[in-house]
Design a protein around this motif. Structure first.
Motif, short mmCIF file in Angstrom:
data_model
loop_
_atom_site.label_atom_id
_atom_site.label_comp_id
_atom_site.label_asym_id
_atom_site.label_seq_id
_atom_site.Cartn_x
_atom_site.Cartn_y
_atom_site.Cartn_z
N LYS A 293 0.84 -1.21 0.00
CA LYS A 293 0.00 0.00 0.00
C LYS A 293 0.87 1.25 0.00
N ARG A 294 0.40 2.28 -0.70
CA ARG A 294 1.16 3.53 -0.79
C ARG A 294 1.15 4.29 0.52
N THR A 295 0.03 4.24 1.23
CA THR A 295 -0.08 4.95 2.50
C THR A 295 -0.18 3.96 3.66
N TRP A 296 0.63 4.17 4.66
CA TRP A 296 0.67 3.36 5.88
C TRP A 296 0.71 1.85 5.60
N PRO A 297 1.67 1.40 4.80
CA PRO A 297 1.79 -0.04 4.54
C PRO A 297 2.14 -0.81 5.81
N GLY A 298 1.53 -1.98 5.96
CA GLY A 298 1.85 -2.86 7.09
C GLY A 298 1.34 -2.39 8.43
N VAL A 299 0.49 -1.38 8.46
CA VAL A 299 -0.02 -0.84 9.72
C VAL A 299 -1.37 -1.49 10.06
N TRP A 300 -1.54 -1.86 11.33
CA TRP A 300 -2.84 -2.38 11.78
C TRP A 300 -3.85 -1.25 11.81
N THR A 301 -5.08 -1.57 11.44
CA THR A 301 -6.07 -0.53 11.25
C THR A 301 -7.47 -1.10 11.42
N GLY B 194 -0.50 0.99 25.22
CA GLY B 194 0.60 1.09 24.27
C GLY B 194 1.03 -0.23 23.66
N ARG B 195 0.16 -1.24 23.71
CA ARG B 195 0.50 -2.55 23.16
C ARG B 195 0.01 -2.72 21.73
N SER B 196 -0.71 -1.74 21.21
CA SER B 196 -1.24 -1.84 19.85
C SER B 196 -1.07 -0.51 19.14
N GLU B 197 -0.26 -0.52 18.07
CA GLU B 197 -0.09 0.67 17.25
C GLU B 197 -1.04 0.58 16.07
N ILE B 198 -1.85 1.61 15.87
CA ILE B 198 -2.86 1.57 14.82
C ILE B 198 -2.73 2.81 13.94
N SER B 199 -3.40 2.77 12.80
CA SER B 199 -3.36 3.88 11.85
C SER B 199 -3.91 5.16 12.50
N PRO B 200 -3.47 6.32 12.03
CA PRO B 200 -3.94 7.57 12.65
C PRO B 200 -5.44 7.78 12.52
N TRP B 201 -6.04 7.34 11.41
CA TRP B 201 -7.49 7.52 11.28
C TRP B 201 -8.23 6.56 12.19
N SER B 202 -7.67 5.37 12.44
CA SER B 202 -8.30 4.47 13.40
C SER B 202 -8.22 5.03 14.81
N ALA B 203 -7.06 5.61 15.15
CA ALA B 203 -6.93 6.22 16.47
C ALA B 203 -8.00 7.28 16.68
N LYS B 204 -8.23 8.10 15.65
CA LYS B 204 -9.21 9.19 15.80
C LYS B 204 -10.63 8.65 15.84
N THR B 205 -10.95 7.72 14.94
CA THR B 205 -12.33 7.22 14.92
C THR B 205 -12.64 6.36 16.14
N ILE B 206 -11.66 5.59 16.62
CA ILE B 206 -11.89 4.81 17.84
C ILE B 206 -12.13 5.73 19.03
N GLU B 207 -11.40 6.81 19.10
CA GLU B 207 -11.62 7.77 20.20
C GLU B 207 -13.05 8.31 20.16
N ARG B 208 -13.55 8.59 18.95
CA ARG B 208 -14.94 9.05 18.82
C ARG B 208 -15.92 7.94 19.19
#
Length: 198
Positions: free
Chosen positions: A58-66, A157-171
């Motif tokens: 993927k061009r954006t955030w390859p290999g990132v959990w989301t 801090g045991r799970s690093e996720i995509s920035p959009w997932s971080a924002k939507t999960i917070e909502r």
């Protein structure tokens, strides 16, 4: 869906009204314009969440959990159709149920190489009609996880996720702990290009 298919994204102004469209491959760069998207969270009937890892190609955030999958509604495409189209393309299956649970979330994120993601769109909850068969061009792997377990892993801090997932999960935390208890968003909370489409 063949990877060569033309997929324009809907461009938006600051009031989230349509201003035109641009080819998806041309949209994401250091000055990515604001465009329409959606973020999907797949749950099973017991409330487990389908976490996915983006393909390494993927061009954006390859290999990132989301989140389970994402997409861009085509010009004039209803939200449910866009969700079903991307669900087939990424996870090789169909939906039994699609519910918008957040009308619109706006986010902007910058990769280390300067590529920008700049989107606004609804968050949808999806119940699958059949097990997922991930497309390796889109998804590296998936795993089912209890929703509260994911939230704890993020907090600790045991799970690093995509920035959009971080924002939507917070909502999503703000609408309650039970994913199947989340209310459906009213039509007027969707971005304007999606409100008049059925």
């Amino acid at each position: 869906m063949p990877p060569t298919r033309v997929e324009p994204v809907v461009l938006l102004d600051d009031n989230w009204n349509t201003t035109g469209s641009i080819e998806k491959e041309e949209a994401h760069h250091q000055n990515t314009p604001l465009h329409l998207a959606f973020t999907a969270y797949v749950f099973d009937e017991e409330g487990r969440f389908l976490l996915s890892r983006r393909a390494l190609s993927k061009r954006t955030w390859p290999g990132v959990w989301t989140n389970s999958f994402c997409g861009h509604p085509l010009p004039g495409e209803p939200l449910a159709e866009a969700v079903r189209r991307r669900l087939r393309a990424e996870l090789g299956t169909t939906a039994e149920r699609i519910d918008p649970v957040l009308g619109a979330v706006r986010y902007r994120a910058v990769m280390d190489n300067g590529i920008v993601e700049n989107e606004v769109g609804p968050v949808v909850r999806v119940l699958l009609a059949a097990p997922p068969i991930p497309n390796p061009d889109e998804v590296d792997r998936v795993r089912w996880i209890q929703w509260d377990e994911l939230l704890s892993a993020i907090d600790e801090g045991r799970s690093e996720i995509s920035p959009w997932s971080a924002k939507t999960i917070e909502r999503l935390r703000g609408v309650g702990p039970d994913p199947w208890g989340w209310q459906t968003s009213p039509l007027q909370e969707l971005p304007p290009p999606l409100r008049c489409l059925t």
